[in-house]
Design a protein around this motif. Structure first.
Motif, mmCIF file in Angstrom:
data_model
loop_
_atom_site.group_PDB
_atom_site.id
_atom_site.type_symbol
_atom_site.label_atom_id
_atom_site.label_comp_id
_atom_site.label_asym_id
_atom_site.label_seq_id
_atom_site.Cartn_x
_atom_site.Cartn_y
_atom_site.Cartn_z
ATOM 1 N N PRO A 79 0.820 -1.218 0.000
ATOM 2 C CA PRO A 79 0.000 0.000 0.000
ATOM 3 C C PRO A 79 0.852 1.266 0.000
ATOM 4 O O PRO A 79 2.004 1.279 0.454
ATOM 5 C CB PRO A 79 -0.816 -0.120 1.286
ATOM 6 N N VAL A 80 0.251 2.329 -0.521
ATOM 7 C CA VAL A 80 0.881 3.651 -0.506
ATOM 8 C C VAL A 80 -0.135 4.664 -0.006
ATOM 9 O O VAL A 80 -1.347 4.441 -0.056
ATOM 10 C CB VAL A 80 1.382 4.072 -1.911
ATOM 11 N N ASN A 81 0.387 5.774 0.472
ATOM 12 C CA ASN A 81 -0.449 6.916 0.824
ATOM 13 C C ASN A 81 -0.433 7.936 -0.302
ATOM 14 O O ASN A 81 0.624 8.195 -0.892
ATOM 15 C CB ASN A 81 0.058 7.583 2.107
ATOM 16 N N ILE A 82 -1.592 8.499 -0.580
ATOM 17 C CA ILE A 82 -1.719 9.506 -1.628
ATOM 18 C C ILE A 82 -2.468 10.705 -1.063
ATOM 19 O O ILE A 82 -3.430 10.552 -0.298
ATOM 20 C CB ILE A 82 -2.485 8.945 -2.842
ATOM 21 N N LYS A 95 -0.472 -1.698 -10.862
ATOM 22 C CA LYS A 95 0.958 -1.412 -10.950
ATOM 23 C C LYS A 95 1.575 -1.456 -9.545
ATOM 24 O O LYS A 95 0.883 -1.228 -8.545
ATOM 25 C CB LYS A 95 1.201 -0.022 -11.558
ATOM 26 N N PRO A 96 2.901 -1.702 -9.453
ATOM 27 C CA PRO A 96 3.548 -1.741 -8.139
ATOM 28 C C PRO A 96 3.713 -0.355 -7.529
ATOM 29 O O PRO A 96 3.610 0.677 -8.215
ATOM 30 C CB PRO A 96 4.913 -2.375 -8.439
ATOM 31 N N SER A 97 4.011 -0.320 -6.265
ATOM 32 C CA SER A 97 4.084 0.934 -5.512
ATOM 33 C C SER A 97 5.111 1.896 -6.089
ATOM 34 O O SER A 97 4.853 3.110 -6.193
ATOM 35 C CB SER A 97 4.411 0.648 -4.040
ATOM 36 N N GLU A 98 6.295 1.410 -6.444
ATOM 37 C CA GLU A 98 7.346 2.294 -6.949
ATOM 38 C C GLU A 98 6.917 3.024 -8.224
ATOM 39 O O GLU A 98 7.295 4.172 -8.453
ATOM 40 C CB GLU A 98 8.637 1.508 -7.191
ATOM 41 N N TYR A 99 6.137 2.344 -9.049
ATOM 42 C CA TYR A 99 5.637 2.975 -10.274
ATOM 43 C C TYR A 99 4.787 4.190 -9.930
ATOM 44 O O TYR A 99 4.975 5.280 -10.496
ATOM 45 C CB TYR A 99 4.826 1.962 -11.088
ATOM 46 N N TRP A 100 3.848 4.007 -8.988
ATOM 47 C CA TRP A 100 2.946 5.100 -8.642
ATOM 48 C C TRP A 100 3.682 6.228 -7.914
ATOM 49 O O TRP A 100 3.422 7.415 -8.150
ATOM 50 C CB TRP A 100 1.798 4.587 -7.786
ATOM 51 N N ILE A 101 4.607 5.861 -7.017
ATOM 52 C CA ILE A 101 5.354 6.890 -6.285
ATOM 53 C C ILE A 101 6.144 7.758 -7.249
ATOM 54 O O ILE A 101 6.125 8.994 -7.175
ATOM 55 C CB ILE A 101 6.284 6.233 -5.235
ATOM 56 N N GLU A 102 6.824 7.127 -8.194
ATOM 57 C CA GLU A 102 7.621 7.873 -9.166
ATOM 58 C C GLU A 102 6.740 8.735 -10.066
ATOM 59 O O GLU A 102 7.028 9.915 -10.308
ATOM 60 C CB GLU A 102 8.446 6.904 -10.016
ATOM 61 N N LEU A 103 5.642 8.161 -10.538
ATOM 62 C CA LEU A 103 4.749 8.897 -11.434
ATOM 63 C C LEU A 103 4.138 10.111 -10.737
ATOM 64 O O LEU A 103 4.161 11.237 -11.258
ATOM 65 C CB LEU A 103 3.646 7.972 -11.939
ATOM 66 N N CYS A 105 3.014 11.327 -2.498
ATOM 67 C CA CYS A 105 2.734 9.889 -2.481
ATOM 68 C C CYS A 105 3.911 9.207 -1.813
ATOM 69 O O CYS A 105 5.070 9.551 -2.078
ATOM 70 C CB CYS A 105 2.557 9.368 -3.906
ATOM 71 N N GLY A 106 3.655 8.259 -0.936
ATOM 72 C CA GLY A 106 4.752 7.577 -0.254
ATOM 73 C C GLY A 106 4.358 6.195 0.191
ATOM 74 O O GLY A 106 3.167 5.890 0.368
ATOM 75 N N PRO A 107 5.353 5.335 0.398
ATOM 76 C CA PRO A 107 5.070 3.961 0.821
ATOM 77 C C PRO A 107 4.607 3.903 2.265
ATOM 78 O O PRO A 107 4.850 4.826 3.055
ATOM 79 C CB PRO A 107 6.431 3.275 0.660
ATOM 80 N N ILE A 108 3.932 2.828 2.613
ATOM 81 C CA ILE A 108 3.561 2.564 3.995
ATOM 82 C C ILE A 108 4.521 1.498 4.505
ATOM 83 O O ILE A 108 4.416 0.323 4.139
ATOM 84 C CB ILE A 108 2.091 2.117 4.101
ATOM 85 N N ASN A 109 5.475 1.918 5.303
ATOM 86 C CA ASN A 109 6.597 1.068 5.688
ATOM 87 C C ASN A 109 6.396 0.381 7.030
ATOM 88 O O ASN A 109 5.817 0.962 7.950
ATOM 89 C CB ASN A 109 7.879 1.904 5.768
#
Length: 405
Positions: free
Chosen positions: A251-254, A304-312, A320-324
């Protein structure tokens, strides 16, 4: 691993901001020690006055992670304040102190005869700092208070967690930490005022006050608009889209709730038609239709994976950031750059780390310049500095008034 300086003179020699400030630490558990940790980390000389029998109020071992993290950069005097000799030693130390911090139950300090009136009578310049559960006066002032009780009474647990799942506590001792942070701020304000007046103040807060203060926008929402906030899970209570979304891997936060960001977000996800949905055109409309908006976003994000969305999203200025997990936090390159894991060379545990101060002061760095002390490790040293003779110290040891490990 970078070596911790472990030099008690470092704070004075490098003129850390609080060098020259002497603090008597009578705290237990977490809220009070959190306050004192700020002072100790930035150069104050802290003398931790604790009972001759170890009791940190947390139930952990002295060499455990909790005690070590809370009590670095201090000396320990194990002193029995229930004896006349112990109380006399305490008042001798109080005469030269700048700050005293305590978080006893309200009636305890008065029963011991070490309340603000008694201590400031021998040293009017002293800043006396207190944390209680519910305040120094009032109908609940005599009650014992701990973090989770305050989270419940202060409204936190009814606005945390998913709707319909019942009350939920925060995953950290949020109120203890907040109360300690606020008390440290109050101490610094009182020390600054003393520069002008020459007199100290009694400053205090409580777990309940700190919790209500930290409700912030949720409290103002009720006080001004009469809205009683409820649980919103991982969604922001009023803004949308702002929350957690699953991706193909984690998951990511947006946060894309402004009109401009919402438009950019819809375009980036390949769904410009969302901007034409009548019910979603305004922030209020998106909030009223939160489930539908979130479901539409979730269906796309999972592809799509998290890194794709974070970068985009970062590329177009949408937070946008990962949930670590915690191990991922300390593996993060930015956290490492910020040096949030502070090295310590522990005589018991070897090379290890504690949580660093989050305060940055140009030209200074916080360090573990003194290991967390053994019980009464500095009892003789502290009393010697206060003018006690070797015979006096030996007599107090024989009476059990002081202990030294």
């Amino acid at each position: 691993m970078p070596e911790s300086p472990l030099d008690p003179k470092l704070a004075q020699e490098t003129a850390l901001p609080l060098a020259g400030i002497r603090v008597l630490d009578l705290t237990l558990a977490r809220a009070g020690p959190t306050c004192v940790r700020h002072l100790a980390d930035w150069g104050a000389e802290v003398i931790r006055i604790e009972p001759p029998r170890f009791n940190d109020g947390l139930g952990g071992a002295r060499e455990g992670y909790d005690y070590q993290n809370l009590h670095r950069n201090k000396r320990s005097l194990a002193l029995d304040l229930k004896t006349e000799e112990g109380k006399a030693a305490f008042f001798r130390l109080a005469q030269t102190a700048d700050v005293l911090v305590e978080n006893m139950r309200v009636k305890v300090k008065h029963r011991l005869g070490i309340g603000p009136e008694e201590v400031r009578a021998v040293n009017p310049r002293l800043v006396y700092a207190s944390i209680s559960g519910f305040g120094q006066t009032g109908p609940y002032s005599e009650r014992a208070g701990v973090d989770q009780i305050a989270q419940g009474m202060g409204g936190m647990m009814t606005i945390t967690g998913e709707p319909g799942r019942g009350p939920m506590r925060a995953g950290i001792p949020f109120v203890d930490l907040t109360a300690g942070n606020l008390l440290a701020l109050a101490v610094m304000m009182a020390l600054w005022e003393r520069q002008r007046t020459g007199k100290g103040r009694w400053v205090h807060t409580s777990l309940l006050e700190s919790m209500v203060f930290m409700l912030d926008l949720q409290a103002a929402r009720y006080l001004m608009d009469g809205e009683v906030p409820g649980q919103a899970g991982n969604d922001h209570p009023v803004n949308i889209p702002m929350g957690a979304f699953e991706t193909a891997d984690k998951p990511v936060n947006i946060a894309a709730s402004s009109p401009k960001m919402w438009a950019q977000f819809a375009e980036a996800l390949g769904h410009p038609e969302w901007l034409e949905v009548e019910e979603w055109k305004t922030a209020r409309g998106r909030s009223d239709n939160r489930k539908a908006v979130n479901a539409a976003i979730a269906a796309v994000m999972k592809q799509k994976p998290s890194e794709y969305w974070i970068e985009l999203l970062e590329r177009i200025g949408i937070p946008c950031g990962p949930i670590n997990k915690v191990d991922e936090v300390f593996a993060d390159p930015q956290v490492q750059h910020l040096r949030m894991a502070m090295p310590m060379r522990c005589p018991i545990r070897g090379d290890t780390h504690l949580v660093s101060s989050a305060i940055n002061i140009e030209g200074h760095e916080s360090h573990v310049w003194r290991n967390p002390p053994r019980l009464g490790e500095h009892s003789s040293e502290v009393l010697r500095e206060a003018g006690y003779s070797e015979d006096d110290i030996a007599r107090l040891k024989g009476l059990g008034v002081i202990v030294e490990e």
